[in-house]
Motif scaffolding. Structure first.
Motif, mmCIF file in Angstrom:
data_model
loop_
_atom_site.group_PDB
_atom_site.id
_atom_site.type_symbol
_atom_site.label_atom_id
_atom_site.label_comp_id
_atom_site.label_asym_id
_atom_site.label_seq_id
_atom_site.Cartn_x
_atom_site.Cartn_y
_atom_site.Cartn_z
ATOM 1 N N GLN A 22 126.502 22.883 -9.541
ATOM 2 C CA GLN A 22 125.814 23.851 -8.871
ATOM 3 C C GLN A 22 124.940 24.779 -9.728
ATOM 4 O O GLN A 22 125.071 25.054 -10.852
ATOM 5 N N ARG A 23 123.657 25.076 -9.056
ATOM 6 C CA ARG A 23 122.816 26.014 -9.627
ATOM 7 C C ARG A 23 122.872 27.344 -8.896
ATOM 8 O O ARG A 23 121.829 27.727 -8.336
ATOM 9 N N PHE A 24 124.052 27.982 -8.967
ATOM 10 C CA PHE A 24 124.172 29.192 -8.226
ATOM 11 C C PHE A 24 123.189 30.190 -8.747
ATOM 12 O O PHE A 24 123.212 30.432 -10.115
ATOM 13 N N GLY A 25 122.503 30.672 -7.995
ATOM 14 C CA GLY A 25 121.660 31.850 -8.433
ATOM 15 C C GLY A 25 120.071 31.172 -8.723
ATOM 16 O O GLY A 25 119.138 31.737 -9.174
ATOM 17 N N ALA A 26 119.891 30.030 -7.860
ATOM 18 C CA ALA A 26 118.665 29.334 -8.034
ATOM 19 C C ALA A 26 117.472 30.426 -7.372
ATOM 20 O O ALA A 26 116.421 30.367 -7.888
ATOM 21 N N ASP A 27 117.797 31.197 -6.312
ATOM 22 C CA ASP A 27 117.159 32.159 -5.891
ATOM 23 C C ASP A 27 117.778 33.258 -5.179
ATOM 24 O O ASP A 27 119.181 32.885 -4.898
ATOM 25 N N LEU A 28 117.415 34.390 -5.042
ATOM 26 C CA LEU A 28 118.133 35.423 -4.733
ATOM 27 C C LEU A 28 117.164 36.502 -3.947
ATOM 28 O O LEU A 28 115.916 36.532 -4.405
ATOM 29 N N SER A 29 117.878 37.276 -3.026
ATOM 30 C CA SER A 29 117.243 38.412 -2.573
ATOM 31 C C SER A 29 118.240 39.674 -2.045
ATOM 32 O O SER A 29 119.282 39.077 -1.399
ATOM 33 N N MET A 30 117.789 40.509 -2.011
ATOM 34 C CA MET A 30 118.686 41.726 -1.722
ATOM 35 C C MET A 30 117.730 42.709 -0.646
ATOM 36 O O MET A 30 116.859 43.064 -1.006
ATOM 37 N N SER A 31 118.680 43.269 0.166
ATOM 38 C CA SER A 31 118.327 43.980 1.140
ATOM 39 C C SER A 31 119.220 45.218 0.917
ATOM 40 O O SER A 31 119.759 45.426 -0.047
ATOM 41 N N ALA A 32 119.107 46.298 1.569
ATOM 42 C CA ALA A 32 119.997 47.583 1.652
ATOM 43 C C ALA A 32 121.472 47.244 1.678
ATOM 44 O O ALA A 32 122.188 47.825 1.176
ATOM 45 N N THR A 33 121.714 46.254 2.506
ATOM 46 C CA THR A 33 123.218 46.079 2.732
ATOM 47 C C THR A 33 123.657 44.836 2.133
ATOM 48 O O THR A 33 124.947 44.346 2.061
ATOM 49 N N HIS A 34 123.006 43.636 1.968
ATOM 50 C CA HIS A 34 123.191 42.429 1.599
ATOM 51 C C HIS A 34 122.522 41.831 0.411
ATOM 52 O O HIS A 34 121.395 42.226 0.300
ATOM 53 N N LEU A 35 123.164 40.863 -0.496
ATOM 54 C CA LEU A 35 122.519 40.072 -1.432
ATOM 55 C C LEU A 35 122.903 38.767 -1.225
ATOM 56 O O LEU A 35 124.007 38.170 -0.803
ATOM 57 N N ALA A 36 121.593 37.859 -1.058
ATOM 58 C CA ALA A 36 121.756 36.485 -0.634
ATOM 59 C C ALA A 36 121.399 35.767 -1.864
ATOM 60 O O ALA A 36 120.491 35.839 -2.540
ATOM 61 N N TYR A 52 124.990 32.011 -0.295
ATOM 62 C CA TYR A 52 126.249 33.157 -0.499
ATOM 63 C C TYR A 52 125.641 34.425 0.018
ATOM 64 O O TYR A 52 124.753 35.026 -0.817
ATOM 65 N N VAL A 53 126.286 34.970 0.742
ATOM 66 C CA VAL A 53 125.839 36.353 1.053
ATOM 67 C C VAL A 53 126.941 37.578 0.612
ATOM 68 O O VAL A 53 128.238 37.102 1.003
ATOM 69 N N PHE A 54 126.576 38.426 -0.042
ATOM 70 C CA PHE A 54 127.462 39.441 -0.770
ATOM 71 C C PHE A 54 127.180 40.994 -0.154
ATOM 72 O O PHE A 54 125.925 41.216 0.403
ATOM 73 N N SER A 55 128.203 41.584 0.337
ATOM 74 C CA SER A 55 127.799 42.998 0.541
ATOM 75 C C SER A 55 127.616 43.707 -0.758
ATOM 76 O O SER A 55 128.145 43.747 -1.591
ATOM 77 N N THR A 56 126.625 44.570 -0.475
ATOM 78 C CA THR A 56 126.140 45.730 -1.718
ATOM 79 C C THR A 56 127.017 46.614 -1.634
ATOM 80 O O THR A 56 126.717 47.359 -2.682
ATOM 81 N N SER A 57 127.882 47.010 -0.764
ATOM 82 C CA SER A 57 128.597 48.047 -0.948
ATOM 83 C C SER A 57 130.005 47.915 -1.737
ATOM 84 O O SER A 57 130.561 48.442 -2.204
ATOM 85 N N SER A 58 130.455 46.439 -1.510
ATOM 86 C CA SER A 58 131.685 46.066 -2.096
ATOM 87 C C SER A 58 131.394 44.838 -3.274
ATOM 88 O O SER A 58 132.383 44.726 -4.000
ATOM 89 N N TRP A 59 130.127 44.466 -3.208
ATOM 90 C CA TRP A 59 130.051 43.066 -3.821
ATOM 91 C C TRP A 59 130.930 42.138 -3.766
ATOM 92 O O TRP A 59 131.228 41.177 -4.429
ATOM 93 N N THR A 60 131.533 41.681 -2.375
ATOM 94 C CA THR A 60 132.425 41.006 -1.910
ATOM 95 C C THR A 60 131.551 39.878 -1.033
ATOM 96 O O THR A 60 130.599 40.355 -0.556
ATOM 97 N N GLN A 61 131.778 38.364 -1.130
ATOM 98 C CA GLN A 61 131.168 37.602 -0.493
ATOM 99 C C GLN A 61 131.788 37.653 0.943
ATOM 100 O O GLN A 61 132.914 37.677 1.273
ATOM 101 N N ILE A 62 130.738 37.894 1.888
ATOM 102 C CA ILE A 62 131.012 38.024 3.304
ATOM 103 C C ILE A 62 130.805 36.744 4.164
ATOM 104 O O ILE A 62 131.240 36.749 5.215
#
Length: 186
Positions: A22-36, A52-62
């Motif tokens: 995999q090329r995990f991190g090929a692109d990313l985008s962050m909002s106030a609540t999520h990191l894609a 993969y979508v992560f919560s920016t409050s806990s940094w867990t994959q949601i």
């Protein structure tokens, strides 16, 4: 943090189903609540490609947004990704739905009832010349507020001058496209 001007490691993120190809991190985008974070590979099993979508409050994959049905690994789903509010948009600039490498972009919205993202729309080039072949619509995607910008860097005008087409889509409550514009590079 940006406010203090001092940056330090917070955590290390990885995909829940990570593989070496995999090329995990090929692109990313962050909002106030999520990191894609996108993961693309033309050689990985189809189930490892996605957003993969992560919560920016806990940094867990949601959530994990998988390649839409009918797409192939060579479409490069997730080559570009953006998130804003409840939406995640993924570009697949080598998709063939409107001709070879015509491209596309896929709109997903958070479904709180199912605690996951549901696809609400597929966007494709609609006013390009030459039957959309090779346009690479979805090469880059960006969203802010109600506007979504999608690049199509290989679109060619009738007089064969190259241009970058940006489709500005006004996103309504159901994720529908209501407006678009073209901006030539010259």
């Amino acid at each position: 943090s940006a406010s203090s001007g001092n940056w330090s490691d917070v955590t290390t993120l990885s995909a829940s189903d990570a593989s070496c190809s995999q090329r995990f991190g090929a692109d990313l985008s962050m909002s106030a609540t999520h990191l894609a974070i996108s993961s693309i590979s033309s050689s990985a099993p189809a189930q490892s490609e996605g957003i993969y979508v992560f919560s920016t409050s806990s940094w867990t994959q949601i959530a994990k947004i998988t390649t839409p049905s009918g797409s192939s690994l060579t479409d490069l789903f997730g080559f570009s990704v953006t998130t804003f509010g409840a939406y995640v948009i993924a570009g697949a600039h080598l998709g063939d739905d409107r001709g070879l490498s015509s491209g596309g972009a896929y709109v997903f919205k958070w479904d709180s009832g199912n605690s996951n993202y549901a696809q609400t729309q597929s966007l494709y080039p609609t006013d390009a010349v030459n039957a959309y072949v090779g346009d690479q619509f979805g090469y880059s995607v960006s969203m802010h507020g109600e506007y979504l910008a999608i690049s199509s860097p290989k679109t060619v005008l009738v007089d064969t001058r190259p241009e970058v087409c940006i489709c500005l889509c006004l996103m309504g409550p159901t994720g529908t496209r209501t407006r678009k514009s073209k901006f030539p590079t010259r």
